[in-house]
Design a protein around this motif. Sequence first.
Motif, PDB file in Angstrom:
ATOM      1  N   UNK A  48       0.952  -1.206   0.054  1.00  0.00           N
ATOM      2  CA  UNK A  48      -0.053  -0.114   0.089  1.00  0.00           C
ATOM      3  C   UNK A  48       0.884   1.283  -0.036  1.00  0.00           C
ATOM      4  N   UNK A  49       1.833   1.212   0.718  1.00  0.00           N
ATOM      5  CA  UNK A  49       2.967   2.383   0.834  1.00  0.00           C
ATOM      6  C   UNK A  49       3.419   2.913  -0.444  1.00  0.00           C
ATOM      7  N   UNK A  50       4.037   1.506  -1.136  1.00  0.00           N
ATOM      8  CA  UNK A  50       4.495   1.958  -2.558  1.00  0.00           C
ATOM      9  C   UNK A  50       3.572   2.099  -3.529  1.00  0.00           C
ATOM     10  N   UNK A  51       2.540   1.641  -3.447  1.00  0.00           N
ATOM     11  CA  UNK A  51       1.500   2.118  -4.473  1.00  0.00           C
ATOM     12  C   UNK A  51       1.163   3.598  -4.270  1.00  0.00           C
ATOM     13  N   UNK A  59       8.689  12.043  -4.048  1.00  0.00           N
ATOM     14  CA  UNK A  59      10.124  11.929  -4.141  1.00  0.00           C
ATOM     15  C   UNK A  59      10.729  10.962  -3.018  1.00  0.00           C
ATOM     16  N   UNK A  60      10.001  10.747  -2.182  1.00  0.00           N
ATOM     17  CA  UNK A  60      10.322  10.172  -0.689  1.00  0.00           C
ATOM     18  C   UNK A  60       9.415   9.711  -0.033  1.00  0.00           C
ATOM     19  N   UNK A  61       9.644   8.397   0.617  1.00  0.00           N
ATOM     20  CA  UNK A  61       8.746   7.920   1.560  1.00  0.00           C
ATOM     21  C   UNK A  61       9.418   7.894   2.849  1.00  0.00           C
ATOM     22  N   UNK A  62       8.822   8.172   3.888  1.00  0.00           N
ATOM     23  CA  UNK A  62       9.191   8.655   5.440  1.00  0.00           C
ATOM     24  C   UNK A  62       8.475   7.258   6.254  1.00  0.00           C
ATOM     25  N   UNK A  77       9.587  -2.815   1.583  1.00  0.00           N
ATOM     26  CA  UNK A  77       9.535  -1.390   1.055  1.00  0.00           C
ATOM     27  C   UNK A  77      10.432  -1.080  -0.071  1.00  0.00           C
ATOM     28  N   UNK A  78      11.928  -1.424   0.194  1.00  0.00           N
ATOM     29  CA  UNK A  78      12.848  -1.209  -0.658  1.00  0.00           C
ATOM     30  C   UNK A  78      12.697  -2.232  -1.801  1.00  0.00           C
TER      31      UNK A  78
END
Length: 137
Positions: A48-51, A59-62, A77-78
């Motif tokens: 869900x986060x990557x989608x 530009x970024x995911x925290x 996630x990576x």
Amino acid sequence: MGVTGPIRVVVAKPGLDGHDRGAKVIARALRDAGMEVIYTGLHQTPEQIVDTAIQEDADAIGLSILSGAHNTLFAKVIELLKERDAEDIKVFGGGIIPEADIAPLKEQGVAAIFTPGATTASIVDWVNANVRQPAEA
């Protein structure tokens, strides 16, 4: 082609961790610094986060993790970003992460880890300095 507009950051709470105050504080600090922030809410899966990050052209995911599952969730996630050809999205995170786990997480591709006591200013400064480098802007 240069990227314009504010830095876009997805702030996410992966896994079963139900404590989101820190994530909300960081999301607000990034927003107040002029960034566009997409807060995903609690109990998000890595998928869900990557989608969300891809759909929102982030530009970024925290990632904020207090549950102890950081090694598994950061790695997933990576991995998903690599599978989706979205490795240009930088991943950073924070929470209760033992010092011994920080170097291995960085080796896997996590750009930065912020532990308890990190200031919102230091996180904002890091994002401004490390996300969307001038060569890309």
